[in-house]
Design a protein around this motif. Structure first.
Motif, mmCIF file in Angstrom:
data_model
loop_
_atom_site.group_PDB
_atom_site.id
_atom_site.type_symbol
_atom_site.label_atom_id
_atom_site.label_comp_id
_atom_site.label_asym_id
_atom_site.label_seq_id
_atom_site.Cartn_x
_atom_site.Cartn_y
_atom_site.Cartn_z
ATOM 1 N N UNK A 18 5.994 58.354 91.484
ATOM 2 C CA UNK A 18 7.430 58.246 92.141
ATOM 3 C C UNK A 18 8.184 59.347 91.125
ATOM 4 N N UNK A 19 8.280 59.339 90.074
ATOM 5 C CA UNK A 19 8.894 60.128 89.121
ATOM 6 C C UNK A 19 8.353 61.831 89.316
ATOM 7 N N UNK A 20 7.170 61.981 89.573
ATOM 8 C CA UNK A 20 6.434 63.352 89.866
ATOM 9 C C UNK A 20 7.325 63.747 91.095
ATOM 10 N N UNK A 21 7.201 62.893 92.274
ATOM 11 C CA UNK A 21 7.852 63.222 93.600
ATOM 12 C C UNK A 21 9.251 63.762 93.298
ATOM 13 N N UNK A 22 9.906 62.929 92.549
ATOM 14 C CA UNK A 22 11.293 62.953 92.297
ATOM 15 C C UNK A 22 11.604 64.476 91.679
ATOM 16 N N UNK A 23 10.766 64.666 90.841
ATOM 17 C CA UNK A 23 10.883 65.980 90.008
ATOM 18 C C UNK A 23 10.356 67.268 90.870
ATOM 19 N N UNK A 24 9.467 67.000 91.786
ATOM 20 C CA UNK A 24 9.022 68.211 92.826
ATOM 21 C C UNK A 24 10.442 68.556 93.830
ATOM 22 N N UNK A 25 10.772 67.229 94.192
ATOM 23 C CA UNK A 25 11.962 67.407 95.446
ATOM 24 C C UNK A 25 13.048 68.011 94.576
ATOM 25 N N UNK A 26 13.614 67.742 93.140
ATOM 26 C CA UNK A 26 14.799 68.187 92.539
ATOM 27 C C UNK A 26 14.551 69.617 91.678
ATOM 28 N N UNK A 27 13.318 70.136 92.169
ATOM 29 C CA UNK A 27 13.055 71.547 91.416
ATOM 30 C C UNK A 27 13.094 71.488 89.970
ATOM 31 N N UNK A 28 12.626 70.308 89.432
ATOM 32 C CA UNK A 28 12.526 70.219 87.988
ATOM 33 C C UNK A 28 11.076 69.958 87.343
ATOM 34 N N UNK A 29 10.900 70.479 86.319
ATOM 35 C CA UNK A 29 9.509 70.368 85.695
ATOM 36 C C UNK A 29 9.081 69.060 85.285
ATOM 37 N N UNK A 30 9.832 68.402 84.627
ATOM 38 C CA UNK A 30 9.465 67.221 84.123
ATOM 39 C C UNK A 30 10.626 66.379 84.118
ATOM 40 N N UNK A 31 10.469 64.843 84.405
ATOM 41 C CA UNK A 31 11.420 64.006 83.995
ATOM 42 C C UNK A 31 10.667 62.829 83.432
ATOM 43 N N UNK A 32 11.368 62.254 82.323
ATOM 44 C CA UNK A 32 10.506 61.206 81.503
ATOM 45 C C UNK A 32 11.502 60.449 80.588
ATOM 46 N N UNK A 33 10.879 59.374 79.941
ATOM 47 C CA UNK A 33 11.660 58.643 78.954
ATOM 48 C C UNK A 33 10.758 58.438 77.799
ATOM 49 N N UNK A 34 11.443 58.379 76.521
ATOM 50 C CA UNK A 34 10.745 58.047 75.386
ATOM 51 C C UNK A 34 11.324 56.934 74.609
ATOM 52 N N UNK A 35 10.361 56.440 73.835
ATOM 53 C CA UNK A 35 10.880 55.210 73.078
ATOM 54 C C UNK A 35 10.697 55.688 71.344
ATOM 55 N N UNK A 36 11.168 55.102 70.399
ATOM 56 C CA UNK A 36 10.988 55.511 68.833
ATOM 57 C C UNK A 36 10.501 54.198 68.343
ATOM 58 N N UNK A 37 9.242 54.459 67.866
ATOM 59 C CA UNK A 37 8.772 53.310 66.948
ATOM 60 C C UNK A 37 8.380 53.857 65.623
ATOM 61 N N UNK A 38 9.218 53.300 64.897
ATOM 62 C CA UNK A 38 9.182 53.760 63.329
ATOM 63 C C UNK A 38 9.534 55.267 63.402
ATOM 64 N N UNK A 39 8.877 56.248 62.931
ATOM 65 C CA UNK A 39 9.322 57.678 62.842
ATOM 66 C C UNK A 39 8.534 58.455 63.997
ATOM 67 N N UNK A 40 7.762 57.708 64.910
ATOM 68 C CA UNK A 40 7.081 58.369 65.952
ATOM 69 C C UNK A 40 7.715 58.035 67.305
ATOM 70 N N UNK A 41 7.831 59.318 68.095
ATOM 71 C CA UNK A 41 8.370 59.170 69.558
ATOM 72 C C UNK A 41 6.984 58.865 70.543
ATOM 73 N N UNK A 42 7.235 58.052 71.252
ATOM 74 C CA UNK A 42 6.162 57.759 72.302
ATOM 75 C C UNK A 42 6.873 57.962 73.700
ATOM 76 N N UNK A 43 5.803 58.627 74.459
ATOM 77 C CA UNK A 43 6.093 58.698 75.927
ATOM 78 C C UNK A 43 5.762 57.421 76.530
ATOM 79 N N UNK A 44 6.988 56.915 77.191
ATOM 80 C CA UNK A 44 6.677 55.553 77.950
ATOM 81 C C UNK A 44 6.906 55.601 79.584
ATOM 82 N N UNK A 45 7.330 56.971 80.100
ATOM 83 C CA UNK A 45 7.197 57.085 81.403
ATOM 84 C C UNK A 45 7.559 58.570 81.454
#
Length: 552
Positions: A92-119
């Protein structure tokens, strides 16, 4: 024409005014074209960036709606979300990014000192190659701006490069219901921005070049119209100098013609030059008269200074045959002539009269008042019974017919060379210092007394103290204590005390006086002297002796 004139003409021909103005016009137009291109570039860039930031902000809020409610609350580790659920969200996020002429959309969460991709979205190329980012992947090259948004919860825009490319991104921190923060982001490739800015830069350079060519053409015409009359004015000015500022009739007619035919600054310049020559000729006549008058006054002041200095004793040591007394004095006027005074004389074989004074004001009036004061003191000291009587008689004479309302402060005394006793009176003057034989410095207590020349019936006290062999009595005017430096600080009597303390044991009168004035000059630096300086030093060496046997 002389050699210098010929060289000046040749120099003009090699690089004349017209060439200089054209060069100036070239430089100004070039700077203007560059400035225009730069301003246009940055304006376009700001507009493009502003538009991109608006798209990124809208995309980030849209992603927040795409991600299911409670999605981020369930994430604690790499097993929190199933692969099928993550893949469906990524689709769903890929289709939205393509229609909006964006390269990426995403969300991150921080665990300790590390950032992880969650979507995250994925590009078609990544999906085809199977290289898309997976759930809970560690974002090893996360930019610092992303970390900062996790820490303070502020929305940020950032430009950075990583393994995925060059992007402008938005970081939108969101607080989940469980209190944890996750960041939603969106990326736009900077390659598109670079292409648009390059096209705008090329267009601005073309416009600037066209403006440059047009300005140079118009400037050439205007400069040619200006330079011709200016060359005539230049030739006129040069000839005026060679002819001792006596104008040629034909050249003056040409100047008037330029003034009448031109209604611009060149015409005004020609008119001003004609007026200036007329005024200059009058000024030269007046200057000759003023110079002659000034030289006459300077000559008279020099003669007055010589006369004034001649009135004061200048021979040192003044009593070379005596071993019981050492005297030295100096006078430095702030102007050609001044109002400070000193004097000393032997009343008889065993008594030395001395006086130091400071006349109000400076210049010639003060010098005349000083001459009268010095004469009165010397004449009165020979037959007065005390220093108080000397002061009273001098004051009475100075006060009589004092139309200029001038006055003089004075300190006078009589030193008995047999005993060292000093009888003295103070007429509103600075209290002297005593440099003792052991090198210690003491300032005499200030005695009451009014300046001379104010009232004619003022009584003056007579007081006494005794000098020990080796003691030096140091008298001075306020030109010493009130000397200023560049910071407008005063020398003060405290610095006089310090300067006198540097005198050696049993110093000579000359050593003390020159050391004190040297300290004043060092303190003042290059500041011009604002007041007259007078210093009188009397060293008592012991019981009075004249050539050998003691006089009793």
């Amino acid at each position: 024409m002389n050699d210098n004139g010929e060289k000046a003409v040749q120099r003009t021909h090699r690089f004349g005014l017209k060439a200089q103005l054209l060069l100036l016009l070239f430089v100004l137009n070039l700077v203007a074209a560059i400035a225009y291109s730069a301003v246009l570039y940055y304006v376009d860039r700001d507009q493009i960036i502003s538009g991109i930031d608006g798209r990124l902000r809208t995309a980030a809020h849209a992603v927040r709606e795409i991600v299911p409610d409670g999605y981020h609350q369930r994430i604690n580790d790499e097993n929190s979300i199933s692969s099928s659920e993550f893949n469906q969200l990524q689709d769903r996020m890929s289709r939205f990014a393509e229609r909006s002429d964006l390269d990426y959309v995403y969300s991150y969460m921080l665990f300790g000192d590390e950032i992880h991709t969650v979507s995250t979205s994925a590009t078609p190329a990544e999906i085809k190659a199977g290289t898309q980012t997976g759930f809970f992947d560690y974002y090893e090259s996360a930019p610092q701006a992303l970390y900062q948004s996790f820490r303070d919860g502020q929305i940020r825009f950032d430009e950075y490069s990583d393994s995925f490319g060059r992007f402008r991104s938005i970081y939108l921190p969101v607080k989940a219901q469980d209190g944890r923060t996750y960041v939603i982001g969106a990326d736009v490739s900077l390659a598109i921005l670079d292409d648009r800015l390059f096209a705008a830069l090329i267009e601005s350079v073309r416009v600037g070049l066209a403006m440059f060519v047009l300005s140079m053409a118009i400037g050439w015409l205007l400069i040619s119209r200006i330079v011709g009359p200016l060359l005539k004015l230049t030739s006129f000015t040069r000839n005026m100098e060679q002819n001792s500022f006596q104008p040629d009739v034909e050249e003056m007619e040409e100047i008037k013609a330029i003034s009448g035919s031109r209604r611009d600054e060149v015409g005004s310049l020609a008119d001003a030059m004609a007026t200036m020559i007329a005024r200059l000729q009058r000024y030269l006549v007046e200057m000759e008269a003023a110079t002659a008058a000034r030289e006459r006054v300077e000559g008279e002041l020099t003669a007055a200074r010589d006369i004034q200095i001649g009135m004061l004793p200048r021979k040192f040591p003044p009593f070379p045959e005596r071993k019981d007394i050492d005297v030295y004095a100096l006078l430095e006027s702030a102007k050609e002539v001044g109002g400070d005074l000193y004097d000393y004389t032997l009343i008889d074989e065993n008594r030395l009269f001395f006086v130091v004074g400071d006349v109000s004001g400076k210049g010639v009036p003060a010098a005349l008042f000083m001459a009268m004061t010095t004469t009165l003191f010397k004449a009165t000291a020979l037959n007065a019974k005390s220093t108080g009587e000397i002061m009273e008689r001098v004051n009475a004479e100075l006060s009589r017919d004092n139309a200029a309302e001038m006055f003089v402060t004075a300190f006078c005394g009589i030193l008995d060379l047999r005993t060292g006793e000093v009888e003295y009176s103070d007429g509103g003057h600075e209290a002297p210092f005593i440099v003792h034989a052991d090198g210690s410095v003491e300032r005499m207590a200030k005695q009451p007394g009014m300046a001379l020349g104010v009232f004619d019936d003022v009584p003056y006290m007579t007081d006494r103290f005794t000098m020990q062999p080796g003691d030096a009595l140091v008298m001075f005017t306020d030109g010493v204590s009130e000397a200023e430096n560049a910071d407008q600080a005063l020398f003060t009597t405290d610095r006089i005390d310090s300067a006198l303390a540097q005198a050696k044991s049993k110093p000579s009168a000359r050593f003390v006086a020159e050391g004190l004035v040297g300290s004043v000059h060092s303190f003042a630096g290059g500041v011009p002297q604002s007041d007259d300086i007078a210093i009188l030093v009397i060293c008592f060496e012991g019981a009075a002796k004249v050539g050998g046997p003691e006089i009793s």
